[in-house]
Design an enzyme around this catalytic site. Structure first.
Site, PDB file in Angstrom:
ATOM      1  N   GLY A 106       0.814  -1.216   0.000  1.00 54.96           N
ATOM      2  CA  GLY A 106       0.000   0.000   0.000  1.00 54.96           C
ATOM      3  C   GLY A 106       0.841   1.256   0.000  1.00 54.96           C
ATOM      4  O   GLY A 106       0.495   2.251   0.649  1.00 54.96           O
ATOM      5  N   ASN A 145       1.511   3.473  -2.334  1.00 54.97           N
ATOM      6  CA  ASN A 145       1.235   4.540  -3.288  1.00 54.97           C
ATOM      7  C   ASN A 145       0.587   5.761  -2.646  1.00 54.97           C
ATOM      8  O   ASN A 145       0.509   6.826  -3.260  1.00 54.97           O
ATOM      9  CB  ASN A 145       0.341   4.036  -4.423  1.00 54.97           C
ATOM     10  CG  ASN A 145      -0.987   3.525  -3.917  1.00 54.97           C
ATOM     11  OD1 ASN A 145      -1.042   2.474  -3.296  1.00 54.97           O
ATOM     12  ND2 ASN A 145      -2.064   4.252  -4.175  1.00 54.97           N
ATOM     13  N   GLY A 197      -0.843   7.701   1.456  1.00 62.17           N
ATOM     14  CA  GLY A 197      -1.004   7.661   2.899  1.00 62.17           C
ATOM     15  C   GLY A 197       0.229   7.247   3.665  1.00 62.17           C
ATOM     16  O   GLY A 197       1.357   7.624   3.354  1.00 62.17           O
ATOM     17  N   SER A 255      -4.303  -0.827  14.773  1.00 63.70           N
ATOM     18  CA  SER A 255      -5.142   0.356  14.886  1.00 63.70           C
ATOM     19  C   SER A 255      -5.643   0.448  16.319  1.00 63.70           C
ATOM     20  O   SER A 255      -5.820  -0.584  16.992  1.00 63.70           O
ATOM     21  CB  SER A 255      -6.328   0.256  13.922  1.00 63.70           C
ATOM     22  OG  SER A 255      -7.335   1.191  14.245  1.00 63.70           O
ATOM     23  N   TYR A 289     -14.241  -3.949  10.625  1.00 72.36           N
ATOM     24  CA  TYR A 289     -12.914  -3.330  10.521  1.00 72.36           C
ATOM     25  C   TYR A 289     -12.127  -3.535  11.814  1.00 72.36           C
ATOM     26  O   TYR A 289     -10.953  -3.939  11.783  1.00 72.36           O
ATOM     27  CB  TYR A 289     -13.036  -1.838  10.229  1.00 72.36           C
ATOM     28  CG  TYR A 289     -11.697  -1.136  10.212  1.00 72.36           C
ATOM     29  CD1 TYR A 289     -10.828  -1.294   9.149  1.00 72.36           C
ATOM     30  CD2 TYR A 289     -11.291  -0.346  11.288  1.00 72.36           C
ATOM     31  CE1 TYR A 289      -9.581  -0.672   9.140  1.00 72.36           C
ATOM     32  CE2 TYR A 289     -10.051   0.282  11.278  1.00 72.36           C
ATOM     33  CZ  TYR A 289      -9.206   0.112  10.210  1.00 72.36           C
ATOM     34  OH  TYR A 289      -7.969   0.732  10.206  1.00 72.36           O
TER      35      TYR A 289
END
Length: 295
Positions: free
Chosen positions: A17, A19, A21, A140, A165
């Site tokens: 991931g 690309n 953030g 998280s 999530y």
């Protein structure tokens, strides 16, 4: 803090991931300090745009963590081209609101992407991880209030996207800690480490609210006031990836109020995440679901 990152020359780092953030910041800083960084991304065009803005050695490779076929193809090619990998940052993630969605393999999309894809990827690359390497899993703060229902890991009953999530991030945390236990038991010189970004402004949450119309856009704007910039949110995972003296099993996050922002410090765990029995049970489930067995 990024100026304290040790020299990374001669090291190969894989960032999922990468690309946008947190992943993009992580890849940028690792490359800036000398690492050869593999940007593992679902959208290679976006990955190439990101790579053009990074000062350092990079390459872009396609990886869709929601497809086990894609994970296997990526790992097989990478293992040939990079026989020694020094850092694997399992950063990519998806957060959804709205109806339940499934992956290419029929799994709940958040669980598939955030846990199962990274579980499979790590196992398939384990033989290429060099002595002294690190695997960083991104947790998280939502994992603290989550619970794993082993009778409904795919959230098929009473689906709520936010609950699913949190469950996926708790599972990711459990995976990181169980991986550390198994690496230690096997005597492998690889550290499995965890980090979370607190409340950080990334592109995930605004996109998740887009389908909610005006109310969703308002919530996304209000979220900007409560979050920290992505450059600060990436600091815990950069610390986990590069700081001297980091040990397997450590968990880093912002040390400010509620671990939402602030300097990097030790993060608190949901007791369920630290339970070895939960770790063993999730590991067995992940092996069965992915068809990838290791350690």
């Amino acid at each position: 803090m990024t100026d304290q990152i040790p020299d990374q020359h001669g090291r190969v780092a894989v960032v999922t991931g990468a690309n946008s953030g947190l992943g993009r910041v992580t890849a940028t800083e690792l490359a800036r300090h000398g690492a050869h960084v593999v940007l593992a991304v679902r959208d290679t065009a976006a990955g190439e745009r990101a790579a053009r803005g990074i000062d350092g050695a990079t390459e872009v490779r396609e990886l869709d963590l929601a497809s086990l076929a894609s994970v296997r193809a990526f790992a097989a090619k990478l293992a040939v081209d990079h026989p020694a990998i020094d850092l694997l940052v399992n950063n990519a993630g998806v957060v959804l609101l709205g109806p339940r969605r499934t992956s290419a393999d029929g799994f709940e999309l958040q669980f598939a992407t955030n846990l199962l894809g990274h579980f499979a990827l790590t196992g398939l690359l384990l033989g290429n991880l060099a002595a002294g390497s690190r695997v960083v899993n991104l947790s998280s703060i939502t994992h603290k209030s989550a619970h794993l229902d082993f009778d409904d890991l795919m959230s098929e009953r009473g689906y709520r996207a936010t609950t699913a999530y949190g469950r996926s991030k708790l599972a990711t945390t459990v995976f990181g800690l169980e991986l550390d236990r198994r690496l230690r038991s096997a005597g492998l010189p690889i550290a499995a480490v965890l980090a979370h970004p607190g409340l950080t402004r990334t592109n995930l949450t605004p996109r998740a609210w887009e389908h909610r119309g005006r109310a969703g856009r308002l919530i996304a704007r209000l979220g900007l006031l409560a979050t920290q910039p992505v450059e600060r949110g990436a600091l815990p995972q950069l610390h986990a990836a590069t700081a001297p003296g980091v040990r397997g099993g450590q968990f880093f996050g912002p040390a400010g109020f509620g671990e939402t922002r602030g300097r990097v410090g030790d993060a608190k765990l949901n007791p369920e995440a630290a339970d070895p029995a939960v770790g063993r049970r999730l590991w067995a489930a992940a092996e069965e679901l992915t068809g990838v067995s290791y350690l």
